[in-house]
Design a protein around this motif. Sequence first.
Motif, PDB file in Angstrom:
ATOM      1  N   TRP A  83      -6.339  13.583 -30.646  1.00  0.00           N
ATOM      2  CA  TRP A  83      -5.109  14.125 -31.217  1.00  0.00           C
ATOM      3  C   TRP A  83      -4.954  13.520 -32.607  1.00  0.00           C
ATOM      4  CZ3 TRP A  83      -0.930  17.269 -29.667  1.00  0.00           C
ATOM      5  CH2 TRP A  83       0.217  17.168 -30.453  1.00  0.00           C
ATOM      6  N   PHE A  84      -4.900  14.368 -33.638  1.00  0.00           N
ATOM      7  CA  PHE A  84      -4.905  13.881 -35.010  1.00  0.00           C
ATOM      8  C   PHE A  84      -3.564  13.988 -35.710  1.00  0.00           C
ATOM      9  CE2 PHE A  84      -9.229  15.174 -33.962  1.00  0.00           C
ATOM     10  CZ  PHE A  84      -9.942  14.032 -34.312  1.00  0.00           C
ATOM     11  N   GLY A  85      -2.551  14.474 -35.004  1.00  0.00           N
ATOM     12  CA  GLY A  85      -1.227  14.648 -35.600  1.00  0.00           C
ATOM     13  C   GLY A  85      -0.960  16.096 -35.949  1.00  0.00           C
ATOM     14  N   SER A  86       0.335  16.448 -35.987  1.00  0.00           N
ATOM     15  CA  SER A  86       0.767  17.826 -36.308  1.00  0.00           C
ATOM     16  C   SER A  86       0.178  18.843 -35.346  1.00  0.00           C
ATOM     17  CB  SER A  86       0.392  18.196 -37.757  1.00  0.00           C
ATOM     18  OG  SER A  86       1.083  17.380 -38.667  1.00  0.00           O
ATOM     19  N   GLY A  87       0.000  18.446 -34.105  1.00  0.00           N
ATOM     20  CA  GLY A  87      -0.521  19.368 -33.108  1.00  0.00           C
ATOM     21  C   GLY A  87      -2.005  19.642 -33.219  1.00  0.00           C
ATOM     22  N   LYS A  88      -2.711  18.879 -34.059  1.00  0.00           N
ATOM     23  CA  LYS A  88      -4.144  19.091 -34.232  1.00  0.00           C
ATOM     24  C   LYS A  88      -4.904  18.264 -33.212  1.00  0.00           C
ATOM     25  CE  LYS A  88      -7.997  20.398 -36.217  1.00  0.00           C
ATOM     26  NZ  LYS A  88      -8.452  21.799 -36.193  1.00  0.00           N
ATOM     27  N   TYR A  89      -5.616  18.961 -32.320  1.00  0.00           N
ATOM     28  CA  TYR A  89      -6.475  18.272 -31.364  1.00  0.00           C
ATOM     29  C   TYR A  89      -7.791  19.021 -31.265  1.00  0.00           C
ATOM     30  CZ  TYR A  89      -4.004  21.721 -28.431  1.00  0.00           C
ATOM     31  OH  TYR A  89      -3.420  22.865 -27.945  1.00  0.00           O
ATOM     32  N   LEU A  90      -8.843  18.296 -30.901  1.00  0.00           N
ATOM     33  CA  LEU A  90     -10.187  18.865 -30.835  1.00  0.00           C
ATOM     34  C   LEU A  90     -10.838  18.530 -29.495  1.00  0.00           C
ATOM     35  CD1 LEU A  90     -11.535  17.973 -34.415  1.00  0.00           C
ATOM     36  CD2 LEU A  90     -10.690  20.190 -33.627  1.00  0.00           C
ATOM     37  N   LEU A  91     -11.825  19.343 -29.121  1.00  0.00           N
ATOM     38  CA  LEU A  91     -12.627  19.119 -27.909  1.00  0.00           C
ATOM     39  C   LEU A  91     -11.757  19.004 -26.660  1.00  0.00           C
ATOM     40  CD1 LEU A  91     -15.182  16.540 -29.353  1.00  0.00           C
ATOM     41  CD2 LEU A  91     -15.551  18.975 -28.970  1.00  0.00           C
ATOM     42  N   ASP A  92     -10.709  19.796 -26.610  1.00  0.00           N
ATOM     43  CA  ASP A  92      -9.756  19.720 -25.509  1.00  0.00           C
ATOM     44  C   ASP A  92     -10.129  20.594 -24.319  1.00  0.00           C
ATOM     45  OD1 ASP A  92      -9.085  21.689 -27.693  1.00  0.00           O
ATOM     46  OD2 ASP A  92      -7.845  22.494 -26.075  1.00  0.00           O
ATOM     47  N   LYS A  93     -11.118  21.483 -24.493  1.00  0.00           N
ATOM     48  CA  LYS A  93     -11.391  22.482 -23.451  1.00  0.00           C
ATOM     49  C   LYS A  93     -11.706  21.874 -22.087  1.00  0.00           C
ATOM     50  CE  LYS A  93     -13.291  26.299 -24.643  1.00  0.00           C
ATOM     51  NZ  LYS A  93     -14.239  27.358 -25.105  1.00  0.00           N
ATOM     52  N   PRO A  94     -12.597  20.860 -21.979  1.00  0.00           N
ATOM     53  CA  PRO A  94     -12.870  20.306 -20.651  1.00  0.00           C
ATOM     54  C   PRO A  94     -11.626  19.727 -19.971  1.00  0.00           C
ATOM     55  CG  PRO A  94     -14.570  19.650 -22.188  1.00  0.00           C
ATOM     56  CD  PRO A  94     -13.473  20.278 -22.999  1.00  0.00           C
ATOM     57  N   LEU A  95     -10.779  19.069 -20.739  1.00  0.00           N
ATOM     58  CA  LEU A  95      -9.562  18.489 -20.181  1.00  0.00           C
ATOM     59  C   LEU A  95      -8.608  19.582 -19.711  1.00  0.00           C
ATOM     60  CD1 LEU A  95      -8.302  15.733 -19.677  1.00  0.00           C
ATOM     61  CD2 LEU A  95      -7.319  15.819 -21.963  1.00  0.00           C
ATOM     62  N   LEU A  96      -8.453  20.618 -20.503  1.00  0.00           N
ATOM     63  CA  LEU A  96      -7.573  21.721 -20.120  1.00  0.00           C
ATOM     64  C   LEU A  96      -8.145  22.483 -18.930  1.00  0.00           C
ATOM     65  CD1 LEU A  96      -6.560  23.018 -23.662  1.00  0.00           C
ATOM     66  CD2 LEU A  96      -5.179  21.668 -22.084  1.00  0.00           C
ATOM     67  N   ASN A  97      -9.467  22.644 -18.902  1.00  0.00           N
ATOM     68  CA  ASN A  97     -10.098  23.301 -17.757  1.00  0.00           C
ATOM     69  C   ASN A  97      -9.883  22.497 -16.478  1.00  0.00           C
ATOM     70  OD1 ASN A  97     -11.069  25.455 -19.236  1.00  0.00           O
ATOM     71  ND2 ASN A  97     -13.124  24.628 -19.476  1.00  0.00           N
ATOM     72  N   PHE A  98      -9.973  21.177 -16.599  1.00  0.00           N
ATOM     73  CA  PHE A  98      -9.734  20.317 -15.440  1.00  0.00           C
ATOM     74  C   PHE A  98      -8.311  20.502 -14.929  1.00  0.00           C
ATOM     75  CE2 PHE A  98      -8.079  16.458 -13.573  1.00  0.00           C
ATOM     76  CZ  PHE A  98      -9.064  16.101 -12.673  1.00  0.00           C
ATOM     77  N   LEU A  99      -7.365  20.472 -15.831  1.00  0.00           N
ATOM     78  CA  LEU A  99      -5.962  20.606 -15.437  1.00  0.00           C
ATOM     79  C   LEU A  99      -5.701  21.939 -14.754  1.00  0.00           C
ATOM     80  CD1 LEU A  99      -3.095  19.343 -15.611  1.00  0.00           C
ATOM     81  CD2 LEU A  99      -2.815  20.597 -17.750  1.00  0.00           C
ATOM     82  N   ALA A 100      -6.353  22.995 -15.218  1.00  0.00           N
ATOM     83  CA  ALA A 100      -6.117  24.336 -14.687  1.00  0.00           C
ATOM     84  C   ALA A 100      -6.775  24.561 -13.331  1.00  0.00           C
ATOM     85  CB  ALA A 100      -6.615  25.386 -15.685  1.00  0.00           C
ATOM     86  N   ASP A 101      -7.648  23.659 -12.912  1.00  0.00           N
ATOM     87  CA  ASP A 101      -8.383  23.852 -11.656  1.00  0.00           C
ATOM     88  C   ASP A 101      -8.110  22.683 -10.712  1.00  0.00           C
ATOM     89  OD1 ASP A 101     -10.134  24.300  -9.591  1.00  0.00           O
ATOM     90  OD2 ASP A 101     -11.843  24.802 -10.883  1.00  0.00           O
ATOM     91  N   PRO A 102      -7.108  22.804  -9.846  1.00  0.00           N
ATOM     92  CA  PRO A 102      -6.745  21.703  -8.946  1.00  0.00           C
ATOM     93  C   PRO A 102      -7.792  21.412  -7.877  1.00  0.00           C
ATOM     94  CG  PRO A 102      -5.479  23.665  -8.409  1.00  0.00           C
ATOM     95  CD  PRO A 102      -6.223  23.969  -9.670  1.00  0.00           C
ATOM     96  N   THR A 103      -8.821  22.258  -7.774  1.00  0.00           N
ATOM     97  CA  THR A 103      -9.847  22.029  -6.749  1.00  0.00           C
ATOM     98  C   THR A 103     -10.909  21.023  -7.205  1.00  0.00           C
ATOM     99  OG1 THR A 103     -11.288  23.849  -7.476  1.00  0.00           O
ATOM    100  CG2 THR A 103      -9.507  24.382  -5.928  1.00  0.00           C
ATOM    101  N   ILE A 104     -10.901  20.637  -8.488  1.00  0.00           N
ATOM    102  CA  ILE A 104     -11.835  19.599  -8.944  1.00  0.00           C
ATOM    103  C   ILE A 104     -11.285  18.261  -8.471  1.00  0.00           C
ATOM    104  CG2 ILE A 104     -12.953  18.517 -10.927  1.00  0.00           C
ATOM    105  CD1 ILE A 104     -12.610  21.132 -12.434  1.00  0.00           C
ATOM    106  N   ASP A 105     -11.940  17.692  -7.490  1.00  0.00           N
ATOM    107  CA  ASP A 105     -11.369  16.575  -6.735  1.00  0.00           C
ATOM    108  C   ASP A 105     -11.875  15.234  -7.255  1.00  0.00           C
ATOM    109  OD1 ASP A 105     -10.064  15.078  -4.844  1.00  0.00           O
ATOM    110  OD2 ASP A 105     -11.528  15.440  -3.259  1.00  0.00           O
ATOM    111  N   ILE A 106     -11.260  14.766  -8.327  1.00  0.00           N
ATOM    112  CA  ILE A 106     -11.570  13.440  -8.840  1.00  0.00           C
ATOM    113  C   ILE A 106     -10.372  12.965  -9.658  1.00  0.00           C
ATOM    114  CG2 ILE A 106     -12.664  14.193 -11.015  1.00  0.00           C
ATOM    115  CD1 ILE A 106     -14.739  11.909 -10.509  1.00  0.00           C
ATOM    116  N   GLN A 107     -10.162  11.672  -9.691  1.00  0.00           N
ATOM    117  CA  GLN A 107      -9.071  11.118 -10.484  1.00  0.00           C
ATOM    118  C   GLN A 107      -9.429  11.162 -11.972  1.00  0.00           C
ATOM    119  OE1 GLN A 107      -6.890   7.499  -8.892  1.00  0.00           O
ATOM    120  NE2 GLN A 107      -8.802   7.339  -7.719  1.00  0.00           N
ATOM    121  N   ILE A 108      -8.397  11.148 -12.793  1.00  0.00           N
ATOM    122  CA  ILE A 108      -8.616  11.106 -14.240  1.00  0.00           C
ATOM    123  C   ILE A 108      -7.665  10.097 -14.892  1.00  0.00           C
ATOM    124  CG2 ILE A 108      -9.393  13.495 -14.410  1.00  0.00           C
ATOM    125  CD1 ILE A 108      -6.589  14.022 -15.782  1.00  0.00           C
TER     126      ILE A 108
END
Length: 361
Positions: A83-108
Amino acid sequence: MTEIFSYYLPQFHSIPENDRWWGAGFTEWTNVKKAKPLFHGHKQPIIPGELGYYSLDTTEILRRQALLANQYGVDGFVFYHYWFGSGKYLLDKPLLNFLADPTIDIQICICWANESWRGTWHGAAKDQMLQEQKYLGIEDYKKHFEFLLPFFQDSRCLRIEGMPVYQIYVPESIPDLAVYISTFNGLATENGLPGIYWIGVKASSGFDPQSFGIQGMVNGNLANINRYHFRSFSGFFNRIVLSNPVVRKLFKWPKRIAYGIVRACLEDFSTSYSYDFFPLAIPNWDNTPRVKHEGTVYTGASPSSFGKHLLACIQRAKKNSPGKKLVFIKSWNEWAEGNILEPSQEYGRGYLEALKSVVDG
């Protein structure tokens, strides 16, 4: 019971910014594939094993990674977050994909990698600023919290004393650190959370985390590794001869550090700490795919030596109070730094098997 969390790099899917800086389709694999041996016995390129040169565009690989981790004793992933400020973030796709899929069973757990991106990360000019890390005050910190809130609320989020755990890679870099932390703590309470459990990763020797409300620190003793070189002949030889700046420049060699020295450094625990202390285990290291002869290589690293290192870290973590018996491993998949637990062509699942052997006792 001791829990094992391994840092997780999301740099395995293309983004427009990397395409612009490095060429279309750039990912971490680009440098991995181009790596070459730089001295006798130097093993490059490091080739992935059963997962191959994967992409994290979808959850398929992340699901397989989670299954592997669960099978071999890794309890969770620490996702690097940019997160670089002003809503600028990069390489977020894996994290967002994880959040969207509750069946991925591992802690984060999330680690805010709060550093500017410069060309040196991929071997370009050291002073080339690609993406500056900015700290823009309370309103921007609120936006950052809003982005992270769904992860803090997720049932898979690592918690200590009921609080979601949140790491800051370099807390001292935040000029108004106390404001950042108090803003997050206040917003956490407003959103029904008991607070945030803060962990710092990298700090100077004079940094007092508790004065800012940071409860824990990951072992940062690698900053002092130079003092461990002269405790053995191999360390002395590497430091004075092979890693001598003049010799390295002449032969274009990377710096070499015997894995035993790394172990000595990371296993030199103090008898007590003024904060919650979390051991750090490192399985291997070779960042020459990124920076070539300016890099560093840990020589003599192997699954068996890693197993002994991890055992020492677990034994130290067991001294912590209940709920805080954690060991962090760097890393699960830092392929361009040769810093991996994932299966490789050379060792197969060797590092994971060593980990499981230690965890199972």
